[in-house]
Design a protein around this motif. Structure first.
Motif, PDB file in Angstrom:
ATOM      1  N   ALA A  20      -4.281  -5.768 -13.511  1.00  0.00           N
ATOM      2  CA  ALA A  20      -3.454  -4.565 -13.486  1.00  0.00           C
ATOM      3  C   ALA A  20      -2.759  -4.347 -12.144  1.00  0.00           C
ATOM      4  CB  ALA A  20      -4.303  -3.342 -13.832  1.00  0.00           C
ATOM      5  N   THR A  21      -3.416  -4.686 -11.030  1.00  0.00           N
ATOM      6  CA  THR A  21      -2.811  -4.471  -9.719  1.00  0.00           C
ATOM      7  C   THR A  21      -3.010  -5.715  -8.867  1.00  0.00           C
ATOM      8  OG1 THR A  21      -3.278  -2.100  -9.853  1.00  0.00           O
ATOM      9  CG2 THR A  21      -2.747  -3.007  -7.688  1.00  0.00           C
ATOM     10  N   LEU A  22      -1.922  -6.311  -8.429  1.00  0.00           N
ATOM     11  CA  LEU A  22      -1.998  -7.478  -7.559  1.00  0.00           C
ATOM     12  C   LEU A  22      -2.282  -7.037  -6.134  1.00  0.00           C
ATOM     13  CD1 LEU A  22       1.077  -9.460  -8.903  1.00  0.00           C
ATOM     14  CD2 LEU A  22      -1.320  -9.847  -9.460  1.00  0.00           C
ATOM     15  N   GLU A  23      -2.982  -7.891  -5.403  1.00  0.00           N
ATOM     16  CA  GLU A  23      -3.301  -7.562  -4.015  1.00  0.00           C
ATOM     17  C   GLU A  23      -2.048  -7.478  -3.158  1.00  0.00           C
ATOM     18  OE1 GLU A  23      -6.201 -10.126  -2.392  1.00  0.00           O
ATOM     19  OE2 GLU A  23      -7.680  -9.807  -3.971  1.00  0.00           O
ATOM     20  N   SER A  24      -1.089  -8.377  -3.411  1.00  0.00           N
ATOM     21  CA  SER A  24       0.168  -8.383  -2.660  1.00  0.00           C
ATOM     22  C   SER A  24       1.318  -8.161  -3.622  1.00  0.00           C
ATOM     23  CB  SER A  24       0.361  -9.717  -1.933  1.00  0.00           C
ATOM     24  OG  SER A  24      -0.705  -9.957  -1.037  1.00  0.00           O
ATOM     25  N   PRO A  25       2.255  -7.263  -3.290  1.00  0.00           N
ATOM     26  CA  PRO A  25       3.395  -7.035  -4.180  1.00  0.00           C
ATOM     27  C   PRO A  25       4.220  -8.304  -4.379  1.00  0.00           C
ATOM     28  CG  PRO A  25       3.238  -5.312  -2.519  1.00  0.00           C
ATOM     29  CD  PRO A  25       2.277  -6.390  -2.115  1.00  0.00           C
ATOM     30  N   VAL A  26       4.732  -8.481  -5.578  1.00  0.00           N
ATOM     31  CA  VAL A  26       5.667  -9.570  -5.880  1.00  0.00           C
ATOM     32  C   VAL A  26       7.065  -8.967  -5.836  1.00  0.00           C
ATOM     33  CG1 VAL A  26       6.467 -11.186  -7.623  1.00  0.00           C
ATOM     34  CG2 VAL A  26       4.008 -10.853  -7.268  1.00  0.00           C
ATOM     35  N   MET A  27       7.792  -9.197  -4.751  1.00  0.00           N
ATOM     36  CA  MET A  27       9.132  -8.668  -4.590  1.00  0.00           C
ATOM     37  C   MET A  27      10.077  -9.830  -4.339  1.00  0.00           C
ATOM     38  SD  MET A  27      10.706  -5.967  -1.827  1.00  0.00           S
ATOM     39  CE  MET A  27      10.819  -7.240  -0.566  1.00  0.00           C
ATOM     40  N   VAL A  28      11.005 -10.060  -5.269  1.00  0.00           N
ATOM     41  CA  VAL A  28      11.926 -11.186  -5.159  1.00  0.00           C
ATOM     42  C   VAL A  28      13.371 -10.706  -5.111  1.00  0.00           C
ATOM     43  CG1 VAL A  28      12.716 -13.329  -6.242  1.00  0.00           C
ATOM     44  CG2 VAL A  28      10.294 -12.689  -6.373  1.00  0.00           C
ATOM     45  N   ILE A  29      13.736  -9.784  -5.979  1.00  0.00           N
ATOM     46  CA  ILE A  29      15.122  -9.293  -6.025  1.00  0.00           C
ATOM     47  C   ILE A  29      15.284  -8.017  -5.210  1.00  0.00           C
ATOM     48  CG2 ILE A  29      16.928  -8.385  -7.552  1.00  0.00           C
ATOM     49  CD1 ILE A  29      16.029 -10.392  -9.642  1.00  0.00           C
ATOM     50  N   GLY A  30      14.323  -7.089  -5.307  1.00  0.00           N
ATOM     51  CA  GLY A  30      14.466  -5.866  -4.521  1.00  0.00           C
ATOM     52  C   GLY A  30      13.253  -4.969  -4.589  1.00  0.00           C
ATOM     53  N   GLN A  31      12.968  -4.272  -3.488  1.00  0.00           N
ATOM     54  CA  GLN A  31      11.847  -3.345  -3.418  1.00  0.00           C
ATOM     55  C   GLN A  31      11.970  -2.231  -4.446  1.00  0.00           C
ATOM     56  OE1 GLN A  31       8.977  -3.361  -1.368  1.00  0.00           O
ATOM     57  NE2 GLN A  31       8.412  -1.705  -2.769  1.00  0.00           N
ATOM     58  N   GLU A  32      13.209  -1.834  -4.776  1.00  0.00           N
ATOM     59  CA  GLU A  32      13.406  -0.735  -5.713  1.00  0.00           C
ATOM     60  C   GLU A  32      12.941  -1.059  -7.125  1.00  0.00           C
ATOM     61  OE1 GLU A  32      17.579  -2.691  -5.307  1.00  0.00           O
ATOM     62  OE2 GLU A  32      15.675  -2.574  -4.207  1.00  0.00           O
TER      63      GLU A  32
END
Length: 219
Positions: A20-32
């Motif tokens: 349900a919650t990853l330890e590190s965010p997966v951000m590739v295209i944008g934080q928004e």
């Protein structure tokens, strides 16, 4: 980003909750496009002919979130992910004459390597029952291990997106035929994206998977 290797069993209904919650965010295209809660999206496709599809993506309330527009070039299949106002977020470019059906995704309308966000290719040349796609970020120059992988079955029209070679799920998609759709829209895809995962990135991966299946159907 935490990467893991090893065996990866078939997903079961409890796996999405477990991841349900990853330890590190997966951000590739944008934080928004990264939220702290799961995101459910619906993708509806329109067939244009010549193997090309346009697509719109809505939230659970039917609000338009993204649009995907297509065009055919001489050496590339090009698609654009746009926001609800028609602004181009990324460009998806398919190198038609390359092995493994490689796609490259760039920020905005750029095709310069400095704006490359990630690339996707088939894990093998022959995939008869299911698609297996490997996703590589620009920093992964050796491409010996994927940063993400997509596994989908033609039979049940579904896919699961994993973190690297692990069994950590970041998103899942399943296909539903919408009896309420007009003849313009051929399929509905339900996409569930885990918390802390860039949902614009996931939508692009599903679009590429579908385009890969369309190309394979013509072989």
């Amino acid at each position: 980003m935490i990467m893991a290797t090893g065996q990866h069993p078939e997903p079961d209904p409890g796996e999405m909750a477990a991841n349900a919650t990853l330890e590190s965010p997966v951000m590739v295209i944008g934080q928004e496009f990264v939220t702290q809660h799961p995101v459910d999206l619906e993708m509806m496709q329109k067939t244009l002919g010549l193997g090309m599809n346009d697509c719109k993506v809505t939230d659970e309330d039917g609000n338009l979130i993204f649009q995907v527009k297509s065009k055919i070039a001489t050496v590339r299949d090009i698609r654009y992910l746009q926001d609800a106002d028609g602004n181009i977020l990324v460009s998806l470019k398919h190198k038609l004459m390359t092995a493994h059906g490689r796609w490259e995704v760039f920020r905005g309308e750029s095709i310069e390597q400095k704006d490359l966000l990630f690339s996707v290719k088939q894990s093998s040349l022959f995939q008869l029952v299911s698609s297996k796609l490997h996703v590589f970020l620009p920093s992964n120059t050796t491409e010996s291990v994927p940063d993400f992988r997509i596994e989908g079955a033609f039979i049940d029209s579904s896919c699961t997106i994993y973190l690297g070679n692990s069994n950590t799920i970041v998103a899942q998609m399943h296909q539903q035929h919408n009896l309420k759709s007009t003849i313009r829209w051929k399929d509905d895809f339900q996409v569930t994206v885990c918390p802390n995962v860039d949902y614009a990135f996931i939508i692009v991966l599903v679009v590429i998977l579908d385009a890969t299946e369309d190309n394979d159907d013509k072989i």
